[in-house]
Design a protein around this motif. Structure first.
Motif, PDB file in Angstrom:
ATOM      1  N   GLY A   1       0.866  -1.182   0.000  1.00 16.63           N
ATOM      2  CA  GLY A   1       0.000   0.000   0.000  1.00 16.63           C
ATOM      3  C   GLY A   1       0.900   1.228   0.000  1.00 16.63           C
ATOM      4  N   SER A   2       0.761   2.077   1.021  1.00 18.24           N
ATOM      5  CA  SER A   2       1.633   3.254   1.120  1.00 18.24           C
ATOM      6  C   SER A   2       2.721   3.056   2.183  1.00 18.24           C
ATOM      7  CB  SER A   2       0.794   4.492   1.454  1.00 18.24           C
ATOM      8  OG  SER A   2       0.169   4.310   2.707  1.00 18.24           O
ATOM      9  N   GLU A   3       2.756   1.877   2.792  1.00 18.10           N
ATOM     10  CA  GLU A   3       3.700   1.576   3.872  1.00 18.10           C
ATOM     11  C   GLU A   3       5.011   1.004   3.309  1.00 18.10           C
ATOM     12  OE1 GLU A   3       3.776  -1.324   7.803  1.00 18.10           O
ATOM     13  OE2 GLU A   3       2.103  -1.427   6.425  1.00 18.10           O
ATOM     14  N   VAL A   4       6.135   1.610   3.675  1.00 18.77           N
ATOM     15  CA  VAL A   4       7.446   1.105   3.271  1.00 18.77           C
ATOM     16  C   VAL A   4       7.787  -0.079   4.170  1.00 18.77           C
ATOM     17  CG1 VAL A   4       9.886   1.655   3.003  1.00 18.77           C
ATOM     18  CG2 VAL A   4       8.188   3.427   2.620  1.00 18.77           C
ATOM     19  N   ILE A   5       8.049  -1.248   3.559  1.00 22.40           N
ATOM     20  CA  ILE A   5       8.282  -2.427   4.399  1.00 22.40           C
ATOM     21  C   ILE A   5       9.662  -3.060   4.243  1.00 22.40           C
ATOM     22  CG2 ILE A   5       5.858  -3.018   4.568  1.00 22.40           C
ATOM     23  CD1 ILE A   5       6.573  -5.318   2.553  1.00 22.40           C
TER      24      ILE A   5
END
Length: 185
Positions: free
Chosen positions: A117-121
């Motif tokens: 999504g918009s989360e950097v993982i």
């Protein structure tokens, strides 16, 4: 949905609302009983690592990750900084969540960053990187490639077993998936 038997190292799936990355997976058939999948997993958000087993037919929701080309700028204190090559937007990642990948990164190196999504993982490093030897034992005269090797500390702090003829200052090509020496650069 993806079956447990199809999960491989590096894949990411969702289990009980948690984003889980597979670190290693092996098919195990005990003498008696059913086949199981032994796995080492990491909770992407918390960083917790654990071992578990699944039945091969168990199903999980696959997490679809987006990747973007970025440049590794630097790491300071407990944060690593990356810059998007198209929009010049900067991303910050906690060092403890990518400490294994940082052993292969030099400043200004281009890598891929993973988004859910918009989360950097996470960070996806290239298959091979070129690093210089910072510290190792002196080379042995007449050493051949078939020797047992010696440990060498690379400029990023990574320790790799190298042939006896390698000297300080040499650039080497390192396989990032196994953390092993491949050849001189």
């Amino acid at each position: 949905m993806i079956s447990a038997v199809d999960l491989k190292a590096g894949m990411t799936f969702i289990q009980d609302g948690k984003l889980i990355r597979v670190l290693s997976a092996s098919h195990h058939k005990p003498g008696k009983g059913n086949t199981v999948m032994r796995m080492k997993l990491r909770d992407v958000r918390s960083g917790a690592t654990y071992d578990t087993t699944f039945r091969p037919d168990e199903k999980f929701e696959r997490a679809f990750l987006e990747t973007r080309d970025v440049q590794f700028l630097y790491s300071m204190d407990e944060t690593a900084y990356f810059m998007d090559l198209e929009s010049y937007e900067q991303y910050e990642l906690p060092v403890d969540s990518i400490e294994d990948e940082l052993l292969y990164l030099l400043e200004n190196m281009e890598v891929k960053i993973q988004f859910y999504g918009s989360e950097v993982i996470g960070v996806e490093v290239p298959q091979t990187v070129t690093l210089k030897v910072k510290e190792t034992q002196p080379s042995i005269k007449g050493a051949t490639v078939t020797g047992s090797g010696k440990p060498a500390t690379m400029e990023t702090g990574l320790v790799v077993n190298v042939p006896d003829f390698i000297e300080v200052g040499e650039a080497l090509i390192i396989n990032t998936s196994e953390g092993t020496y491949q050849k001189r650069a």
